[in-house]
Design a protein around this motif. Structure first.
Motif, PDB file in Angstrom:
ATOM      1  N   THR A  20       3.751   9.139 -10.218  1.00  0.00           N
ATOM      2  CA  THR A  20       3.205   9.070 -11.579  1.00  0.00           C
ATOM      3  C   THR A  20       2.426  10.344 -11.890  1.00  0.00           C
ATOM      4  N   MET A  21       1.614  10.790 -10.916  1.00  0.00           N
ATOM      5  CA  MET A  21       0.795  11.981 -11.155  1.00  0.00           C
ATOM      6  C   MET A  21       1.680  13.206 -11.455  1.00  0.00           C
TER       7      MET A  21
ATOM      8  N   GLY B  22       7.324   5.315 -11.357  1.00  0.00           N
ATOM      9  CA  GLY B  22       6.424   6.437 -11.633  1.00  0.00           C
ATOM     10  C   GLY B  22       6.736   7.077 -12.976  1.00  0.00           C
TER      11      GLY B  22
ATOM     12  N   SER C  30       1.935   6.153  -7.122  1.00  0.00           N
ATOM     13  CA  SER C  30       0.809   6.944  -7.647  1.00  0.00           C
ATOM     14  C   SER C  30       1.146   8.432  -7.660  1.00  0.00           C
ATOM     15  N   ILE C  31       1.645   8.930  -6.534  1.00  0.00           N
ATOM     16  CA  ILE C  31       1.931  10.374  -6.454  1.00  0.00           C
ATOM     17  C   ILE C  31       3.069  10.726  -7.409  1.00  0.00           C
TER      18      ILE C  31
ATOM     19  N   THR D  46       5.381  15.758  -3.843  1.00  0.00           N
ATOM     20  CA  THR D  46       5.812  14.365  -4.022  1.00  0.00           C
ATOM     21  C   THR D  46       7.019  14.064  -3.140  1.00  0.00           C
TER      22      THR D  46
ATOM     23  N   LEU E 146       2.142   1.574  -3.444  1.00  0.00           N
ATOM     24  CA  LEU E 146       1.098   2.092  -4.340  1.00  0.00           C
ATOM     25  C   LEU E 146       0.986   3.606  -4.190  1.00  0.00           C
ATOM     26  N   ALA E 147       0.980   4.068  -2.932  1.00  0.00           N
ATOM     27  CA  ALA E 147       0.854   5.513  -2.679  1.00  0.00           C
ATOM     28  C   ALA E 147       2.046   6.256  -3.270  1.00  0.00           C
TER      29      ALA E 147
ATOM     30  N   TYR F 254      10.844   3.840  -6.794  1.00  0.00           N
ATOM     31  CA  TYR F 254       9.531   4.517  -6.880  1.00  0.00           C
ATOM     32  C   TYR F 254       9.552   5.517  -8.038  1.00  0.00           C
TER      33      TYR F 254
ATOM     34  N   TYR G 134       0.827  -1.215   0.000  1.00  0.00           N
ATOM     35  CA  TYR G 134       0.000   0.000   0.000  1.00  0.00           C
ATOM     36  C   TYR G 134       0.860   1.264   0.000  1.00  0.00           C
TER      37      TYR G 134
END
Lengths: 225, 292
Positions: free
Chosen positions: B27-28, B227, B24-25, B180, B20-21, B223, B17
């Motif tokens: 990637t964004m 990302g 995700s951040i 980030t 994932l967090a 990460y 998890y």
């Protein structure tokens, strides 16, 4: 091996050690005794340079440890093995991986690590447990793993902070037997802090007694008092 | 190094998890960075396209159908200025053909327009882009000319647009990079705190700072790399999906599709930016702990 000259340590208002002076010669096996809060663990932490003295001089193999820089600290600590009452093993690593840790951090080749770990596990009688994890071992076995980890790098000095504190009398005796064997076979200098009256009284070894951070007795063939 | 890498991988796998967090951040932020970068690079390419086309378009009044004589007279006058490289007459029929080519995908638009509704024009290429203004002024004074447009106007408004995209992009992406970075710092900081005992044991057995820091830094870099690849993939898909619309919108300005090498460089840039954010975040998280 260890020369303490008037070492003093305070934690806020608490006087942990007061002008402590003694010498531990290379190859000696010394007990450090005294009631809780007498300064045994503080002394071990000072030798490991987890903390530093306020006053006085602490020499390890002739080296003033106050002068050891942070950069040189890992190299210094590799010369010392340490065993704790609560074992301090990594739960997510196997017995083999726990014992190999001090060699791994030195970037030693895997084959050499395997050979050294095998020898250390043989010495503590845990060869058959190499692939198990700490959760699968008894208290005595856990302490033997911790001892194997402490000696795998062949340190000149082994510090044991109440290694039998969490163990029953029979297991404590077996741990003591292993420590004596290490002392005799590897000529390692051992300083062991303990509350265990039986072990101290049956050993016939040197006993340094601390009370309230002061050295009250240093007996070459001492008893627990 | 390989042991640090496998340690980092196993730590990532053990906390899905948090992973994932973090990804995700990352990637964004990197997706946002790619969007702004692609828009800025596209605007720059359009700007360059117009800068290399020293052209003035003079439109005749809609009701006028210029005769050959009128056109030839104008051409002769323009050529006599010695500033002109070429002159091309676009009749109402030519204009309709151009309009049809641009809107061939929309029959409704084609049906509604006839040649009479479109103005005839002449396209003048200057030898020197600096003369565009003079040529435009000359054409404005000619009878029958309704409107004169030349690249300088397009270039200057595009330059303003490109500059704005850059400023907004840098500010927005910069803010996201900071957010980030803080989140990576927090996530790896939690992991460092969870491994407090392990770190103290490593210190006691003689591990160097570098040895302790390496798996956390590698974790942060992974990460960032993850990302970066994801953000690039999403940006590429969005670009590919919008390509037909953009080609129509750009009305023949040849900047699409972007060259493969360019997109590969964008990918490398995103991976590098992600790795720097992640690696630096990981390093700072573990250093803060080691200092304390």
């Amino acid at each position: 091996m260890i020369t303490a000259q008037n070492i003093t340590k305070r934690f806020g208002n608490v006087q942990a050690l007061t002008e402590l002076s003694f010498v531990v010669n290379p190859g000696e096996f010394v007990f450090l005794t005294g009631p809780s809060g007498s300064g045994k663990t503080t002394l071990i932490k000072l030798v490991m340079k987890e903390i530093v003295t306020d006053k006085g001089e602490l020499l390890i193999s002739g080296q003033d440890i106050k002068k050891i820089t942070n950069k040189k600290l890992p190299e210094y600590r590799r010369q010392i093995g340490v065993v704790f009452q609560d074992f301090k093993l990594l739960q997510d690593r196997s017995v083999f991986e726990n014992v190999s840790l001090p060699l791994e951090v030195r970037n030693i080749k895997l084959l050499d690590i395997q050979a050294a770990v095998k020898k250390a596990l043989e010495l503590v009688g845990l060869t058959a447990r190499a692939s198990l994890f700490p959760a699968q071992l008894s208290g005595g076995e856990l302490q033997r793993v911790a001892i194997a980890r402490a000696i795998v790098g062949r340190p000149k000095l082994l510090l044991a902070d109440e290694p039998t504190g969490n163990l029953d009398p029979k297991t404590s005796q077996s741990i003591m037997k292993i420590l004596k064997q290490i002392h005799e076979e590897l000529q390692t200098t051992i300083v062991m802090a303990t509350h265990n009256v039986d072990i101290v009284n049956h050993s016939g070894l040197r006993v340094i007694t601390l009370v309230d951070g002061k050295l009250v007795k240093d007996n070459p063939k001492g008893k627990y008092e | 190094m390989s042991s640090h890498f496998s340690t980092a991988i196993s730590r990532i796998r053990r906390s899905p998890y948090q992973t994932l967090a973090a990804i995700s951040i990352m990637t964004m932020t990197l997706f946002l960075a790619s969007v702004f970068f692609l828009v800025a690079a596209g605007s720059q390419a359009i700007l360059r396209y117009f800068e290399t086309r020293p052209q003035v378009n003079a439109f005749f009044k809609q009701e006028i159908v210029p005769t050959d004589n009128q056109v030839e007279l104008l051409r002769a006058q323009l050529e006599s200025t010695n500033m002109v490289d070429s002159v091309r007459f676009v009749s109402k029929e030519d204009a309709l053909q151009i309009y049809k080519d641009l809107n061939k995908s929309d029959p409704l638009l084609l049906e509604a327009v006839t040649a009479n509704m479109l103005p005839a024009s002449i396209e003048v290429s200057a030898k020197n882009p600096n003369d565009l203004k003079k040529i435009a002024e000359f054409l404005k004074q000619q009878t029958g000319i309704d409107d004169v447009r030349f690249a300088e106007e397009v270039v200057s408004s595009l330059a303003v647009w490109t500059k704005s995209v850059r400023i907004v992009g840098i500010a927005l992406v910069g803010a996201h990079v900071l957010i980030t970075f803080s989140i990576i710092l927090l996530i790896i900081g939690i992991k460092v705190a969870n491994r407090r005992d392990e770190i103290s044991i490593l210190q006691l057995v003689g591990a160097t700072r570098g040895y302790i820091q390496a798996p956390f830094v590698i974790e942060g870099i992974l990460y960032g790399v993850g990302g970066g690849i994801l953000a690039w993939g999403i940006a590429y898909l969005v670009l590919a999906y919008s390509m037909p619309f953009l080609v129509t919108f750009l009305a023949g300005i040849p900047i699409l599709p972007p060259p493969i090498l360019f997109m590969f460089k964008v990918l490398l840039g995103e991976i590098l930016l992600g790795a720097i954010i992640g690696g630096f975040g990981g390093l700072l998280a573990v250093r803060r702990f080691l200092k304390s």
